[in-house]
Write a protein that holds these residues in place. Structure first.
Motif, PDB file in Angstrom:
ATOM      1  N   GLU A   1       0.826  -1.204   0.000  1.00 15.43           N
ATOM      2  CA  GLU A   1       0.000   0.000   0.000  1.00 15.43           C
ATOM      3  C   GLU A   1       0.865   1.260   0.000  1.00 15.43           C
ATOM      4  OE1 GLU A   1      -2.536  -0.316   3.365  1.00 15.43           O
ATOM      5  OE2 GLU A   1      -3.839  -1.844   2.471  1.00 15.43           O
ATOM      6  N   THR A   2       1.931   1.252   0.790  1.00 13.68           N
ATOM      7  CA  THR A   2       2.812   2.414   0.879  1.00 13.68           C
ATOM      8  C   THR A   2       3.451   2.724  -0.465  1.00 13.68           C
ATOM      9  OG1 THR A   2       3.278   1.976   3.212  1.00 13.68           O
ATOM     10  CG2 THR A   2       4.855   3.357   2.022  1.00 13.68           C
ATOM     11  N   ARG A   3       3.847   1.685  -1.168  1.00 12.26           N
ATOM     12  CA  ARG A   3       4.443   1.906  -2.483  1.00 12.26           C
ATOM     13  C   ARG A   3       3.410   2.461  -3.459  1.00 12.26           C
ATOM     14  NH1 ARG A   3       8.892  -2.959  -3.391  1.00 12.26           N
ATOM     15  NH2 ARG A   3       9.825  -2.818  -1.312  1.00 12.26           N
ATOM     16  N   GLY A   4       2.174   1.988  -3.345  1.00  8.33           N
ATOM     17  CA  GLY A   4       1.117   2.522  -4.184  1.00  8.33           C
ATOM     18  C   GLY A   4       0.872   3.995  -3.914  1.00  8.33           C
ATOM     19  N   GLN A   5       0.907   4.379  -2.641  1.00  4.05           N
ATOM     20  CA  GLN A   5       0.731   5.782  -2.276  1.00  4.05           C
ATOM     21  C   GLN A   5       1.849   6.638  -2.867  1.00  4.05           C
ATOM     22  OE1 GLN A   5       0.564   5.767   1.973  1.00  4.05           O
ATOM     23  NE2 GLN A   5      -1.307   4.528   2.039  1.00  4.05           N
ATOM     24  N   ALA A   6       3.044   6.096  -2.850  1.00  3.50           N
ATOM     25  CA  ALA A   6       4.186   6.843  -3.377  1.00  3.50           C
ATOM     26  C   ALA A   6       4.046   7.081  -4.879  1.00  3.50           C
ATOM     27  CB  ALA A   6       5.477   6.083  -3.085  1.00  3.50           C
ATOM     28  N   VAL A   7       3.502   6.097  -5.576  1.00  4.84           N
ATOM     29  CA  VAL A   7       3.324   6.228  -7.029  1.00  4.84           C
ATOM     30  C   VAL A   7       2.284   7.290  -7.356  1.00  4.84           C
ATOM     31  CG1 VAL A   7       2.517   5.042  -9.104  1.00  4.84           C
ATOM     32  CG2 VAL A   7       4.065   3.870  -7.533  1.00  4.84           C
ATOM     33  N   THR A   8       1.194   7.320  -6.604  1.00 10.67           N
ATOM     34  CA  THR A   8       0.095   8.248  -6.914  1.00 10.67           C
ATOM     35  C   THR A   8       0.296   9.649  -6.342  1.00 10.67           C
ATOM     36  OG1 THR A   8      -1.150   7.520  -4.955  1.00 10.67           O
ATOM     37  CG2 THR A   8      -1.572   6.358  -7.028  1.00 10.67           C
ATOM     38  N   ALA A   9       1.206   9.793  -5.402  1.00 15.82           N
ATOM     39  CA  ALA A   9       1.318  11.054  -4.654  1.00 15.82           C
ATOM     40  C   ALA A   9       1.595  12.267  -5.533  1.00 15.82           C
ATOM     41  CB  ALA A   9       2.400  10.931  -3.585  1.00 15.82           C
ATOM     42  N   GLY A  10       2.392  12.091  -6.572  1.00 18.11           N
ATOM     43  CA  GLY A  10       2.794  13.240  -7.373  1.00 18.11           C
ATOM     44  C   GLY A  10       1.966  13.467  -8.618  1.00 18.11           C
ATOM     45  N   THR A  11       0.808  12.821  -8.721  1.00 20.83           N
ATOM     46  CA  THR A  11       0.022  12.942  -9.949  1.00 20.83           C
ATOM     47  C   THR A  11      -0.939  14.122  -9.886  1.00 20.83           C
ATOM     48  OG1 THR A  11      -1.729  11.465  -9.136  1.00 20.83           O
ATOM     49  CG2 THR A  11       0.114  10.441 -10.293  1.00 20.83           C
ATOM     50  N   ALA A  12      -1.204  14.693 -11.067  1.00 16.75           N
ATOM     51  CA  ALA A  12      -2.169  15.788 -11.159  1.00 16.75           C
ATOM     52  C   ALA A  12      -3.586  15.291 -10.870  1.00 16.75           C
ATOM     53  CB  ALA A  12      -2.099  16.418 -12.549  1.00 16.75           C
ATOM     54  N   ASP A  13      -3.863  14.041 -11.218  1.00  8.59           N
ATOM     55  CA  ASP A  13      -5.204  13.503 -10.958  1.00  8.59           C
ATOM     56  C   ASP A  13      -5.485  13.410  -9.463  1.00  8.59           C
ATOM     57  OD1 ASP A  13      -5.896  13.295 -13.603  1.00  8.59           O
ATOM     58  OD2 ASP A  13      -5.436  11.165 -13.781  1.00  8.59           O
ATOM     59  N   ARG A  14      -4.468  13.157  -8.669  1.00  6.57           N
ATOM     60  CA  ARG A  14      -4.655  13.128  -7.207  1.00  6.57           C
ATOM     61  C   ARG A  14      -5.048  14.523  -6.708  1.00  6.57           C
ATOM     62  NH1 ARG A  14      -0.970  14.040  -2.877  1.00  6.57           N
ATOM     63  NH2 ARG A  14      -1.529  12.931  -0.957  1.00  6.57           N
ATOM     64  N   VAL A  15      -4.391  15.541  -7.240  1.00 13.08           N
ATOM     65  CA  VAL A  15      -4.723  16.921  -6.866  1.00 13.08           C
ATOM     66  C   VAL A  15      -6.150  17.252  -7.304  1.00 13.08           C
ATOM     67  CG1 VAL A  15      -4.128  19.348  -7.213  1.00 13.08           C
ATOM     68  CG2 VAL A  15      -2.313  17.632  -6.981  1.00 13.08           C
ATOM     69  N   GLU A  16      -6.516  16.816  -8.504  1.00 19.10           N
ATOM     70  CA  GLU A  16      -7.862  17.084  -9.029  1.00 19.10           C
ATOM     71  C   GLU A  16      -8.919  16.386  -8.194  1.00 19.10           C
ATOM     72  OE1 GLU A  16     -11.308  17.816 -11.395  1.00 19.10           O
ATOM     73  OE2 GLU A  16      -9.485  18.911 -10.862  1.00 19.10           O
ATOM     74  N   LYS A  17      -8.660  15.168  -7.755  1.00 22.85           N
ATOM     75  CA  LYS A  17      -9.632  14.446  -6.931  1.00 22.85           C
ATOM     76  C   LYS A  17      -9.880  15.197  -5.622  1.00 22.85           C
ATOM     77  CE  LYS A  17     -12.215  11.280  -5.045  1.00 22.85           C
ATOM     78  NZ  LYS A  17     -13.628  11.110  -5.426  1.00 22.85           N
ATOM     79  N   ARG A  18      -8.834  15.668  -5.003  1.00 24.26           N
ATOM     80  CA  ARG A  18      -8.985  16.402  -3.742  1.00 24.26           C
ATOM     81  C   ARG A  18      -9.734  17.710  -3.961  1.00 24.26           C
ATOM     82  NH1 ARG A  18      -3.891  15.823   0.350  1.00 24.26           N
ATOM     83  NH2 ARG A  18      -3.855  13.543   0.444  1.00 24.26           N
TER      84      ARG A  18
END
Length: 271
Positions: free
Chosen positions: A240-257
């Motif tokens: 899970e931690t590695r998955g979080q690291a992969v998604t952390a820097g994406t623009a889609d993550r910012v857009e979701k928030r």
């Protein structure tokens, strides 16, 4: 394009959704080897389509699939001529058994919308989907006994994990018909809906998935399946931690928030 293009249809019923429809209703959507191979092609191609965020697998007619066509199934194009029966049988099974692995590896979640009887390979497809909903008229049958094998398509792995060892043993060893309502009660499927509402429910489920960032959804699917075999909680959390690291820097993550706080539908760009 395979000659089976009319027996396995694809379309886009909603933005971001790929629908795969088994379309051999006069034969109960029984599988030929050409159909297995075409379905494998579709899964392989879909893995590289970023605009597809969810997949719905369903069928036309009154049956989801009665399994392998024991009379007109043909032979696998992947099996070379001139080899012994045992070798040919093993390679034929490999041509079929690639499907569970491809479904598991597909980044996008697969929703099986089971519109009728799911037997044999149809049962296997329903079990290998990430989420399965069924029409009230549906039933699940271990028809592999009709071929004399008893189990294929990953059933011996999937059933005990879905319903427990005792129930799995009974279903595998007897081959009895499992009605949709009972399948839901024992955890084999997610829910049962009225027959006429099946596709609307599948699309609604796909839409709920697509409210989340595509990469986060894909990594979550991967983590769930991989963590079924995790040796410890620590190992699962590391995944899970590695998955979080992969998604952390994406623009889609910012857009979701941003969409969450602004109370609007997110607009993802696979960025």
């Amino acid at each position: 394009m395979s000659d089976t293009q009319d027996e396995i249809l694809t379309d886009c019923p909603a933005p971001g959704v790929l629908r795969i429809t088994l379309n051999r209703p006069d034969a109960g959507n029984a599988f030929t080897f050409a159909m297995y191979e075409r379905l494998a092609e579709i899964f392989t191609e879909t893995a590289y389509l970023p605009d597809v965020q969810a997949v719905i697998l369903t069928a036309t007619g009154r049956m989801f699939s009665v399994g392998h066509d024991l009379q007109n199934g043909g032979s696998s194009a992947q099996v070379p001529s001139g080899i012994g029966a045992a070798h040919a049988s093993r390679l034929s099974a490999r041509a079929i058994n690639q499907l569970p692995a491809l479904m598991r590896a597909l980044p996008q979640p697969i929703i099986a919308a089971v519109n009728g009887t799911a037997a044999g390979a149809g049962y296997g497809l329903a079990l290998n989907a990430d989420l399965t909903i069924a029409a009230r008229s549906a039933k699940f049958v271990n028809a592999f006994h009709n071929a004399g094998t008893g189990h294929e398509f990953g059933l011996s792995y999937l059933l005990p994990r879905a319903v427990g060892t005792q129930r799995a043993m009974e279903l595998l060893l007897t081959g009895r018909h499992l009605p949709a309502e009972e399948a839901r009660e024992i955890g084999l499927i997610l829910r049962v809906v009225d027959d006429a509402a099946l596709m609307d429910e599948a699309l609604a489920l796909a839409d709920a998935i697509m409210l989340n960032a595509p990469l986060g959804t894909q990594i979550t699917k991967q983590s769930v399946w991989l963590n079924l075999g995790a040796t410890s909680l620590e190992a699962a959390m590391e995944m899970e931690t590695r998955g979080q690291a992969v998604t952390a820097g994406t623009a889609d993550r910012v857009e979701k928030r941003a969409a969450f706080f602004e109370k609007r539908r997110p607009e993802f760009k696979n960025q």
